[in-house]
Structure formats: C-alpha cells, structure tokens
Design a protein around this motif. Structure first.
Motif, PDB file in Angstrom:
ATOM      1  N   CYS A 205       1.272  38.872  19.107  1.00 60.61           N
ATOM      2  CA  CYS A 205       1.522  40.242  18.663  1.00 60.61           C
ATOM      3  C   CYS A 205       2.982  40.441  18.276  1.00 60.61           C
ATOM      4  O   CYS A 205       3.276  41.170  17.320  1.00 60.61           O
ATOM      5  CB  CYS A 205       1.129  41.227  19.758  1.00 60.61           C
ATOM      6  SG  CYS A 205      -0.657  41.399  19.891  1.00 60.61           S
TER       7      CYS A 205
ATOM      8  N   ILE B 272       3.145  39.027  14.783  1.00 55.44           N
ATOM      9  CA  ILE B 272       2.490  39.866  13.777  1.00 55.44           C
ATOM     10  C   ILE B 272       3.362  41.078  13.465  1.00 55.44           C
ATOM     11  O   ILE B 272       3.606  41.419  12.302  1.00 55.44           O
ATOM     12  CB  ILE B 272       1.094  40.328  14.263  1.00 55.44           C
ATOM     13  CG1 ILE B 272       0.166  39.124  14.412  1.00 55.44           C
ATOM     14  CG2 ILE B 272       0.490  41.330  13.288  1.00 55.44           C
ATOM     15  CD1 ILE B 272      -1.181  39.466  14.994  1.00 55.44           C
TER      16      ILE B 272
ATOM     17  N   THR C 278       5.308  41.469   9.848  1.00 55.42           N
ATOM     18  CA  THR C 278       4.874  42.546   8.968  1.00 55.42           C
ATOM     19  C   THR C 278       6.035  43.482   8.649  1.00 55.42           C
ATOM     20  O   THR C 278       6.188  43.949   7.524  1.00 55.42           O
ATOM     21  CB  THR C 278       3.732  43.345   9.613  1.00 55.42           C
ATOM     22  OG1 THR C 278       2.774  42.434  10.130  1.00 55.42           O
ATOM     23  CG2 THR C 278       3.064  44.256   8.608  1.00 55.42           C
TER      24      THR C 278
ATOM     25  N   LEU D 118      -1.173  47.467  12.596  1.00 58.72           N
ATOM     26  CA  LEU D 118      -1.810  46.168  12.372  1.00 58.72           C
ATOM     27  C   LEU D 118      -1.804  45.336  13.661  1.00 58.72           C
ATOM     28  O   LEU D 118      -2.820  44.729  14.042  1.00 58.72           O
ATOM     29  CB  LEU D 118      -1.069  45.412  11.259  1.00 58.72           C
ATOM     30  CG  LEU D 118      -1.643  44.021  10.959  1.00 58.72           C
ATOM     31  CD1 LEU D 118      -2.999  44.143  10.284  1.00 58.72           C
ATOM     32  CD2 LEU D 118      -0.693  43.207  10.096  1.00 58.72           C
ATOM     33  N   THR D 119      -0.658  45.345  14.343  1.00 60.03           N
ATOM     34  CA  THR D 119      -0.551  44.578  15.579  1.00 60.03           C
ATOM     35  C   THR D 119      -1.577  45.040  16.601  1.00 60.03           C
ATOM     36  O   THR D 119      -2.292  44.224  17.212  1.00 60.03           O
ATOM     37  CB  THR D 119       0.865  44.734  16.183  1.00 60.03           C
ATOM     38  OG1 THR D 119       1.819  44.428  15.181  1.00 60.03           O
ATOM     39  CG2 THR D 119       1.047  43.820  17.366  1.00 60.03           C
TER      40      THR D 119
ATOM     41  N   CYS E 283      -5.040  43.997  15.651  1.00 66.52           N
ATOM     42  CA  CYS E 283      -5.294  42.586  15.952  1.00 66.52           C
ATOM     43  C   CYS E 283      -5.539  42.397  17.445  1.00 66.52           C
ATOM     44  O   CYS E 283      -6.461  41.692  17.866  1.00 66.52           O
ATOM     45  CB  CYS E 283      -4.117  41.718  15.516  1.00 66.52           C
ATOM     46  SG  CYS E 283      -4.040  41.489  13.750  1.00 66.52           S
TER      47      CYS E 283
ATOM     48  N   GLY F 164      -8.818  43.529  18.352  1.00 61.81           N
ATOM     49  CA  GLY F 164      -9.813  42.549  17.906  1.00 61.81           C
ATOM     50  C   GLY F 164      -9.978  41.430  18.909  1.00 61.81           C
ATOM     51  O   GLY F 164     -11.101  41.042  19.250  1.00 61.81           O
ATOM     52  N   VAL F 165      -8.844  40.912  19.405  1.00 53.40           N
ATOM     53  CA  VAL F 165      -8.914  39.851  20.415  1.00 53.40           C
ATOM     54  C   VAL F 165      -9.610  40.369  21.670  1.00 53.40           C
ATOM     55  O   VAL F 165     -10.459  39.691  22.259  1.00 53.40           O
ATOM     56  CB  VAL F 165      -7.495  39.333  20.752  1.00 53.40           C
ATOM     57  CG1 VAL F 165      -7.539  38.394  21.932  1.00 53.40           C
ATOM     58  CG2 VAL F 165      -6.897  38.630  19.552  1.00 53.40           C
TER      59      VAL F 165
ATOM     60  N   ILE G 156      -5.708  30.986  20.680  1.00 52.61           N
ATOM     61  CA  ILE G 156      -4.472  31.608  20.184  1.00 52.61           C
ATOM     62  C   ILE G 156      -3.323  30.607  20.253  1.00 52.61           C
ATOM     63  O   ILE G 156      -2.507  30.503  19.333  1.00 52.61           O
ATOM     64  CB  ILE G 156      -4.128  32.869  21.003  1.00 52.61           C
ATOM     65  CG1 ILE G 156      -5.243  33.896  20.881  1.00 52.61           C
ATOM     66  CG2 ILE G 156      -2.816  33.478  20.534  1.00 52.61           C
ATOM     67  CD1 ILE G 156      -5.044  35.115  21.740  1.00 52.61           C
TER      68      ILE G 156
ATOM     69  N   TYR H  32      -3.404  28.333  17.372  1.00 52.19           N
ATOM     70  CA  TYR H  32      -2.901  28.973  16.172  1.00 52.19           C
ATOM     71  C   TYR H  32      -1.369  29.003  16.180  1.00 52.19           C
ATOM     72  O   TYR H  32      -0.718  28.698  15.179  1.00 52.19           O
ATOM     73  CB  TYR H  32      -3.475  30.391  16.077  1.00 52.19           C
ATOM     74  CG  TYR H  32      -2.914  31.179  14.929  1.00 52.19           C
ATOM     75  CD1 TYR H  32      -3.329  30.928  13.627  1.00 52.19           C
ATOM     76  CD2 TYR H  32      -1.951  32.157  15.140  1.00 52.19           C
ATOM     77  CE1 TYR H  32      -2.801  31.633  12.567  1.00 52.19           C
ATOM     78  CE2 TYR H  32      -1.422  32.872  14.084  1.00 52.19           C
ATOM     79  CZ  TYR H  32      -1.849  32.604  12.802  1.00 52.19           C
ATOM     80  OH  TYR H  32      -1.324  33.302  11.750  1.00 52.19           O
TER      81      TYR H  32
ATOM     82  N   SER I   1      -6.107  44.219  26.060  1.00 58.23           N
ATOM     83  CA  SER I   1      -5.460  43.508  24.960  1.00 58.23           C
ATOM     84  C   SER I   1      -4.506  44.415  24.198  1.00 58.23           C
ATOM     85  O   SER I   1      -3.436  43.974  23.766  1.00 58.23           O
ATOM     86  CB  SER I   1      -6.510  42.935  24.008  1.00 58.23           C
ATOM     87  OG  SER I   1      -7.256  41.941  24.659  1.00 58.23           O
TER      88      SER I   1
ATOM     89  N   GLY J 245      -0.661  43.973  23.457  1.00 60.80           N
ATOM     90  CA  GLY J 245      -0.081  44.131  22.126  1.00 60.80           C
ATOM     91  C   GLY J 245       1.170  45.001  22.166  1.00 60.80           C
ATOM     92  O   GLY J 245       2.187  44.693  21.526  1.00 60.80           O
TER      93      GLY J 245
END
Lengths: 332, 327
Positions: free
Chosen positions: B88, B91, B95, B109-110, B113, B116-117, B143, B146, B229, B233
């Motif tokens: 996060c 991200i 951004t 956006l963060t 995301c 979403g996780v 994660i 990634y 989550s 974030g």
C-alpha cells in the motif's frame, strides 16, 4: 475419526490416512517432472541430493506435526534453529573435542525450550500461538544479546559431517548421513504414531474433553508434543549448521515454511487429523517444488507467490472434502 | 439500536473483570516505572520528545492493530498485513508521484486495493473454508512474490503536502496519532454500538451458534477481513507520508503481522475470538511503544527489547487466563 473406529484399528495393511493420497500424488508428479526438467535427476544421486536438502524441513515437519495434530502451533522453531546453530558455533569455536558434549547440549536445549513452551501452554493456559510467539521473540533477542549482535565462533568438522558428508553405497553412489538420519527418524515417528501415545495425541487434537474424561493425561501428552518439536528443531539445526554453516539467518521463516509443509500434507490446523508420513511428504513436496521452479528458471518473487497459491489451493481442496460440522477453531 | 439491546446481550467481557482497566493500569505503572528509571539516569521520559516518540511509534502499529482486532474478534487472524502495508505504501507513493493533485485519487486507489486484498482473504476464509492462518499466510506470500519481483528498494514519491500528515503536530501530539485515535473511537463505536459489530462478537464466540441464530456468518467474516486490510492500507499510507516514498519492506521490517497480533492479545482480546475490544488494543499498542521508548532512553540494546517483549506477552496472557478461570 477413523482411529476410534474399532474395525479399522488392527489392520495390517498400510492404510492411508485421509488427506495423504493427494499430497503423495502431487509429490509423484513433481518427482517425475524433475526427471524431465533436469539432467541431474536422471540418476539416484539427484534425488538423494534433494532428500539431503529437504531433510531439515522434513525433520522439523515431524516435530511440528506432533504439535499441530494435538491442537497447537509451534512458531518458535525457526528462531530455535537459529539459536541452536549460533550457540553451537559459540561453544565449539573450532575445537574438535568440544563436539562430543555440544551435540547433547544442543539436543537438551531444544528439549528444554519445548518443555517451557509445553508447560506454559498447558499449565498457564496461554494459547500456544502466543506462547511460541513470545518464545520466538525471547530466543531471537537472547541469542543476539549473548553473542553481542553477530554470531561468533565456528563449527567443528565433526559437527558439520552429519549435515554435509555421506557414505558410499554400491549402485546408489554417495548416501548423505542426513538421509540415513532422516530415515531413522521417519521410522521412529511412524512407530510412535502407531503406538498408544501417538493415537492419544491425535485424539487430544480431535476432542480434548473426551480424552480427559477418558482418563488421558492431556497436559502431559501436549507438553511431550512440544518437547518433541523442540528436539526436532535441534536436529534440524545440527543438519542445517553442517549444510549451510553459521549465520544469523539460518532459521528465518522456517516456522511458516514448516507449518505450510505440514498443512500441505493434509494435516488439519486445530488438530485431530492427518498422518505424520503425509506431513513429511508435504515437506518433501515443498522442497521438490522449489527445486523444480529453480530448474525452470523461476526464482525469487515468483517462488513465494507460487507457494502462496499452492497452500491456499491445497487447504481449500482438503476443506471441500470435509464435512461441514468440523469447523472448530483450533487456537489452544 | 443500542436502546433495544438488553444488558445481557452486551459483549460478555465487560462483565468479566474488565481487562481494559488492567491494561491501562499496567500502562500507567509502566510509565511511572519507566520515568523513574530514566530519571535515575538523568533523563526525562515524558518530556515533549518522549511523548512524541511514544505516540508516533503507536500510530502505525495502532492502525494495523485496530484492524487486527476486528479479525481476531471473529476468531480468525490476518498474517498478510505486513506485506500489505509495504504494497500500500508503494501504491500510494507511486500514484502520487510527487503531484499534490493526485493525493485523493492515490488514497482512494490504495484503500481500494487494500479492500480487494481483504475481500480475497475473507472470501477464501469464509467460502472456501480455509483456515485463516493458512489463507492469510498464502496471501502474504503472494504479495511478497509481487514485491520481490517488482521492487528492490523505495519507489514513488509523496508530495510535500502529504508529508504534513506524518509530521504535523499540535503541541507534543502528532496529528496522525489523533487520527489513529479517532479511528479507534470509530471502531469502538462500531463494535459496541452497532448490529454488525455485535455480530462480530457472536461469530467469534461460536460460529455455529451464530449461524443458527440467523447471522450471515460469511458476510461478517468477510467484513472483518476487509476492515482489517483497509486499516493496514491506512498504515501503509501513513508510513509512506513519514518516509516520503513507498518502501516494499516497511511492514515486514517492523514485523507488523505478529506485532499487531501481540498488541491485540496484550490488550485482553481472546485469540480464539468473541471477547475483547479496541480500547484494550490501543492500551496494548501504547504499552509496546512505551517499552520501546523507555529502552531507547535507557540505551538498552535492541535485542533485550525483544526478550522483554516476549516475556511481557506471555505473562500478560497467562494472567488473563487465570483471571478467567477464577470466575
């Protein structure tokens, strides 16, 4: 529970406990794939090398299996492995003669840490997740406090032999000592789980109250499971110390890796289900998978991502075949 | 809503010798003890710098721990928060890329995301019936993969305006700490005064009974994971604003996964779920931060801190267990 079914108990045939078949199938596929992927695996030596690499994790998996099947967690094994290696290096400090008493000392220390974990869990009723998390912090801190920040000393040649060397066998080539040790421990673990104590351990994970009412020594057996886990960490440390040498990172992340391996073998977190053979097969599967990924040129980041997907998939698969009412929490 | 609820339905732990009082008692004791020890060495623990230090340390851990409390109350846990925080922070910082105009989109956006996780975690736990330990460990590894694949070091840049979030303060109190405490208040209100909050306790107490009582337990578990989550974030965004950029290992280096669980449990919440609350968690976070700050002031080696932290954790939970047994 299959073990409480009187009809199935005295069977001579080696039956597979539930959850064992899938991991063995995956393992077989991986082993065959290895033969195709790398020329090293065209002869037994390649597989022996794989076993040698996997031996520490498989031995840790045996110990972790005892704890998990009786309904607990042991998060302290990773830091215990580091601690053991660092302690052994400091005590031996290159002195060959010291090896003889350091190895029993290392084993004793592992058993002691397990005993403390077990006693706090069973007598003070602290969840094992917390106890072993606390132990992880204590060991991490204490070892480096003692060594002053970075590991010092060196392991003796004799100490490193078990993890590094092997003996020659016709047809097979060189068989590592660690593989022999592993085979002995596997046999011991299987015999233990077939005996009364082992069955009682599984029963405790399945239904602690029933075992208690039936007159079983729940506390004593649980503590034993932790002691065995500590011992397994000590043995793994001896192998890893020989194999990889002294470093402060030798046990990093091992606790999660070994829990992954055990769960991959179909052992259910919360206890009461799964076999010790499957737990070890899970560990070997994990190592074989890493070897395969390496051979295919996939490494680093993707390796852990693949590991993540696989454990979720494996457990989801196992859960889908389980009846709905077995969703108890297992955090003691 | 709260009017209609009978006293008997209140979360049970409030009647069982409230551990929150014990936590804050311990915190006060620790502050006094720490002040005395530091004073003996000629320093002052609770001067402006000390308070600032304790509160700043508490902010990131506090944010994560608030979310972790929700998940643990339902009897699950979340091991993916540490990697998620790093993700996060990246991200957010990438951004924004130093452009003040992008702050709002980046934050949204963060958090999306992160949510979403959390949704993924929740779905795997609730629908696929995967043990939360394994599910979130799996997510954490994904994660991590990634992050390892795409990043070697800090990346992105946070505009100067956004850095005010991390550094501004009112007197000795950082603004971010106040925001964290406000979030804690919101979480307290959610848990103690709303229907979904009660459902969290019900599911943690006994999932089967909750289901038979007509609670959609799957939704409750998923909600808890999403909230956890999102909280992680927020912690990632806060750390990005402190650092000025996103850092892949900012969450794991501090060990926020196990640390947040430790803080929650230290705050008197049962690891098995069903009992506890945010107030205790904040107390636990403050205790850990005070310990750290005191040891720093005393010039103790960092390794000793770990030892004490481990012992404190075990002793605290052992005391809670005794307390419950005596009732």
């Amino acid at each position: 529970m299959t073990t409480t079914d009187p009809a199935s108990r005295p069977s001579r045939l080696p039956r597979l406990a539930d959850g064992t078949a899938p991991v063995l199938a995956v393992l077989a596929v991986l082993l065959v794939a290895l033969a195709f992927a790398g020329p090293a695996y065209s002869e037994p030596a390649g597989y022996l090398a794989l076993l040698k690499r996997a031996a520490p994790l498989m031995i840790l998996a045996i110990g972790q299996y005892f704890v998990i099947v009786s309904g607990g967690f042991d998060l302290s094994v990773g830091s215990l492995v580091t601690a053991e290696v660092v302690i052994a290096a400091r005590l031996i400090d290159g002195d060959e003669a010291a090896t003889l008493w350091v190895i029993p000392f290392v084993l004793g220390f592992g058993a002691l840490v397990g005993l403390v974990n077990g006693l706090i869990t069973t007598r003070l009723l602290v969840p094992s997740f917390i106890v072993t998390l606390g132990m992880l912090l204590v060991l991490d801190g204490a070892v480096f406090l003692w060594t002053g920040g970075s590991p010092r000393g060196a392991l003796s040649e004799a100490f490193r032999t078990i993890g590094r060397e092997g003996f020659d066998v016709p047809l097979l080539g060189q068989v590592p000592w660690s593989v022999l040790l592993l085979a002995a421990l596997v046999a011991a673990a299987v015999l233990f789980m077939r005996g009364g104590t082992g069955r009682m351990l599984v029963a405790i994970g399945d239904n602690e109250t029933a075992v208690r009412l039936g007159g079983g020594h729940v506390e004593r057996l649980r503590t034993l499971a932790f002691v065995l886990s500590g011992l397994s960490a000590a043995v793994a440390a001896i192998l890893l110390g020989g194999f990889a040498g002294v470093s402060a990172q030798v046990g990093d992340g091992l606790e999660f890796r070994v829990i992954t391996a055990v769960v991959l073998g179909g052992v259910v977190l919360g206890g009461g289900r799964g076999s010790v053979v499957a737990a070890m097969a899970g560990a070997l599967t994990l190592e074989a998978l890493f070897s395969l990924l390496n051979l295919l040129g996939i490494s680093g980041g993707l390796e852990s991502a693949v590991q993540g997907v696989i454990i979720i998939a494996a457990v989801a698969y196992a859960a889908s075949g389980r009846s709905v009412f077995r969703t108890r929490k297992g955090t003691s | 809503m709260s009017v209609a609820v009978e006293p008997g339905v209140r979360p049970q732990w409030t009647r069982l010798g409230n551990p929150v009082a014990a936590v804050y008692g311990a915190l006060v004791l620790l502050l006094v003890l720490g002040s005395v020890l530091v004073a003996m060495r000629g320093g002052v623990l609770l001067d402006q710098g000390g308070i600032l230090n304790i509160l700043t340390r508490s902010t990131a851990l506090g944010l994560v721990a608030i979310g972790q409390t929700m998940v643990i109350l339902t009897g699950k846990l979340d091991l993916s928060v540490a990697y998620l925080i790093g993700l996060c922070s990246l991200i957010g910082a990438e951004t924004m890329a130093g452009d003040p105009g992008m702050i709002l989109p980046a934050v949204l956006l963060t958090l999306a995301c992160a949510a979403g996780v959390g949704l993924l975690n929740g779905l795997v736990v609730a629908k696929l019936k995967v043990n939360a330990f394994i599910a979130t460990l799996g997510t954490a590894l994904i994660i991590r993969g990634y992050l390892e694949n795409g990043y070697t070091g800090p990346s992105g840049q946070v505009p100067r305006v956004f850095q005010h979030l991390g550094y501004d303060r009112i007197g000795p109190v950082p603004v971010s700490a106040l925001l964290m405490l406000a979030l804690a208040g919101l979480a307290w209100w959610f848990l103690a005064r709303t229907r979904p909050g009660y459902h969290l306790y019900a599911v943690g107490g006994d999932e089967e009974v909750a289901r038979f009582s007509g609670i959609r337990t799957d939704r409750v578990v998923i909600t808890a994971h999403v909230l956890c989550s999102v909280a992680a974030g927020l912690a990632g965004l806060f750390l990005a604003s402190r650092l000025g950029s996103g850092a892949p290992w900012v969450g794991t280096d501090a060990g926020y996964d196990l640390e947040s669980i430790a803080a929650v449990v230290l705050g008197g919440t049962l690891l098995a779920g069903g009992r506890g609350g945010v107030a205790g968690t904040i107390g636990g976070v403050l205790i850990l931060a005070t310990l750290d700050t005191t040891f720093d002031e005393l010039g103790v080696t960092p390794f000793f801190k770990d030892v004490v932290r481990g012992v404190v954790l075990i002793v605290a939970v052992a005391l809670y267990a005794r307390r419950r047994m005596r009732r």
